[in-house]
Design a protein around this motif. Sequence first.
Motif, mmCIF file in Angstrom:
data_model
loop_
_atom_site.group_PDB
_atom_site.id
_atom_site.type_symbol
_atom_site.label_atom_id
_atom_site.label_comp_id
_atom_site.label_asym_id
_atom_site.label_seq_id
_atom_site.Cartn_x
_atom_site.Cartn_y
_atom_site.Cartn_z
ATOM 1 N N THR A 4 -21.747 57.288 93.507
ATOM 2 C CA THR A 4 -22.002 57.235 94.951
ATOM 3 C C THR A 4 -23.402 57.732 95.276
ATOM 4 N N GLY A 5 -23.828 58.822 94.627
ATOM 5 C CA GLY A 5 -25.177 59.335 94.843
ATOM 6 C C GLY A 5 -26.248 58.355 94.396
ATOM 7 N N ILE A 6 -26.006 57.675 93.278
ATOM 8 C CA ILE A 6 -26.965 56.668 92.808
ATOM 9 C C ILE A 6 -27.078 55.523 93.810
ATOM 10 N N MET A 7 -25.953 55.106 94.372
ATOM 11 C CA MET A 7 -25.986 54.027 95.356
ATOM 12 C C MET A 7 -26.717 54.457 96.620
ATOM 13 N N LEU A 8 -26.575 55.710 97.011
ATOM 14 C CA LEU A 8 -27.337 56.208 98.153
ATOM 15 C C LEU A 8 -28.837 56.159 97.873
ATOM 16 N N ALA A 9 -29.215 56.511 96.645
ATOM 17 C CA ALA A 9 -30.629 56.456 96.273
ATOM 18 C C ALA A 9 -31.148 55.022 96.279
ATOM 19 N N ILE A 10 -30.337 54.081 95.776
ATOM 20 C CA ILE A 10 -30.752 52.678 95.772
ATOM 21 C C ILE A 10 -30.901 52.159 97.195
ATOM 22 N N ALA A 11 -29.936 52.481 98.053
ATOM 23 C CA ALA A 11 -30.020 52.049 99.445
ATOM 24 C C ALA A 11 -31.227 52.661 100.145
ATOM 25 N N ARG A 12 -31.624 53.868 99.725
ATOM 26 C CA ARG A 12 -32.763 54.520 100.358
ATOM 27 C C ARG A 12 -34.070 53.787 100.073
ATOM 28 N N VAL A 13 -34.213 53.249 98.855
ATOM 29 C CA VAL A 13 -35.493 52.635 98.470
ATOM 30 C C VAL A 13 -35.497 51.128 98.606
ATOM 31 N N ALA A 14 -34.329 50.506 98.773
ATOM 32 C CA ALA A 14 -34.286 49.039 98.792
ATOM 33 C C ALA A 14 -35.080 48.455 99.944
ATOM 34 N N GLY A 15 -35.181 49.177 101.048
ATOM 35 C CA GLY A 15 -35.900 48.656 102.196
ATOM 36 C C GLY A 15 -37.285 49.216 102.397
ATOM 37 N N GLU A 16 -37.804 49.935 101.416
ATOM 38 C CA GLU A 16 -39.143 50.521 101.556
ATOM 39 C C GLU A 16 -40.210 49.433 101.471
ATOM 40 N N THR A 17 -41.148 49.484 102.403
ATOM 41 C CA THR A 17 -42.215 48.489 102.461
ATOM 42 C C THR A 17 -43.570 49.050 102.035
ATOM 43 N N ALA A 18 -43.901 50.249 102.517
ATOM 44 C CA ALA A 18 -45.234 50.808 102.266
ATOM 45 C C ALA A 18 -45.556 50.953 100.777
ATOM 46 N N PRO A 19 -44.657 51.499 99.935
ATOM 47 C CA PRO A 19 -45.015 51.603 98.505
ATOM 48 C C PRO A 19 -45.258 50.248 97.859
ATOM 49 N N LEU A 20 -44.464 49.246 98.249
ATOM 50 C CA LEU A 20 -44.632 47.921 97.652
ATOM 51 C C LEU A 20 -45.911 47.250 98.143
ATOM 52 N N LEU A 21 -46.238 47.466 99.392
ATOM 53 C CA LEU A 21 -47.461 46.871 99.935
ATOM 54 C C LEU A 21 -48.697 47.373 99.197
ATOM 55 N N LEU A 22 -48.651 48.624 98.716
ATOM 56 C CA LEU A 22 -49.787 49.214 98.027
ATOM 57 C C LEU A 22 -49.796 48.942 96.530
ATOM 58 N N THR A 23 -48.664 48.617 95.950
ATOM 59 C CA THR A 23 -48.574 48.518 94.492
ATOM 60 C C THR A 23 -48.185 47.133 93.987
ATOM 61 N N VAL A 24 -47.448 46.368 94.786
ATOM 62 C CA VAL A 24 -46.956 45.062 94.346
ATOM 63 C C VAL A 24 -47.797 43.932 94.923
ATOM 64 N N PHE A 25 -48.301 44.143 96.114
ATOM 65 C CA PHE A 25 -49.079 43.147 96.861
ATOM 66 C C PHE A 25 -48.148 42.028 97.332
ATOM 67 N N ILE A 26 -48.688 40.915 97.768
ATOM 68 C CA ILE A 26 -47.909 39.842 98.379
ATOM 69 C C ILE A 26 -48.257 38.528 97.698
ATOM 70 N N THR A 27 -47.234 37.727 97.435
ATOM 71 C CA THR A 27 -47.436 36.396 96.867
ATOM 72 C C THR A 27 -46.366 35.463 97.415
ATOM 73 N N ASP A 28 -46.696 34.204 97.544
ATOM 74 C CA ASP A 28 -45.744 33.197 98.011
ATOM 75 C C ASP A 28 -45.073 32.464 96.857
ATOM 76 N N SER A 29 -45.477 32.746 95.645
ATOM 77 C CA SER A 29 -44.947 32.044 94.474
ATOM 78 C C SER A 29 -43.911 32.901 93.761
#
Length: 293
Positions: free
Chosen positions: A205-230
């Motif tokens: 249950t605690g692991i699922m709470l952690a996953i739900a906490r980060v699944a919707g994070e945008t700022a870290p991905l915007l800085l590290t993953v960038f954006i692509t349409d492919s």
Amino acid sequence: MSPSVIAPVSFNRRLKNRIVQSLVWLAFAVAVVPLVSVLWLVVKNGAARFDAEFLTHSMRNIGPRDAGGGAYHAVLGTLEQVGLATLISVPIGLLTAIYLVEYGEGRRLARTISFFVDVMTGIPSVVAGLFILAFWVLVLGLGYSGFAGALALSILMMPTVVRASEEMLRLVPNELREASYALGVPKWKTIARIVLPTAFTGIVTGIMLAIARVAGETAPLLLTVFITDSINSDPFKGPQMGLPLYVFDQAQRPNVTAVDRAWAGALTLILIVMLLNLVARLITWWRSPAKGR
């Protein structure tokens, strides 16, 4: 004591009980109304574009104002990024919790670790993204990738996993440990065979709470993953899309078709989180003590 004295006391207690119950229900309603309204809004606006094409196509060669397109590349990226973050953070977080509970009682190192876990709990998500951007992307020069995003997400997941696992391990009765030690079972085997299975459902249950906490994070991905349409199925090379990034990218475009895709992306993200929670519930039910497994 006469009935004339008992009756007023009982009435006052019943009255106070009803008042407290009413306040509890009122607080529950106040907490649920925003959640229900958000879910209703997302389902209402996202259902129009939530179809097979949306789930099986990417945005490659789709213009900002063109109809069609989908979020397949974003769904794939989110699953890979969150999966990698889980593989990184869960073993580290669980082993940290085991040390704090089973080995670190009264030790300075345990107090230091606990302090830094508390500090990490309050770290803003953008700070985690900036750290990975500075160290992984700029200093090491490894570039944007889904794995870089997973590293940022794992920083956010670890403290939640540690605290949830620590609390569940502390709930395991000491009598179980002492009975195992009395039979001559080593401590490491007691932890592996007795303590962890007993706390398994709470840890999941605690692991699922952690996953739900980060699944919707945008700022870290915007800085590290960038954006692509492919579609990029390799999380270790090149920019990779994620559902939060997809929603952010589509929502800022000033046209109805893009906004509809953003709503559908938000609905997809909610459904993925709900599906993962359902799977966790099934696992905990299957491994419950009542089942004897």
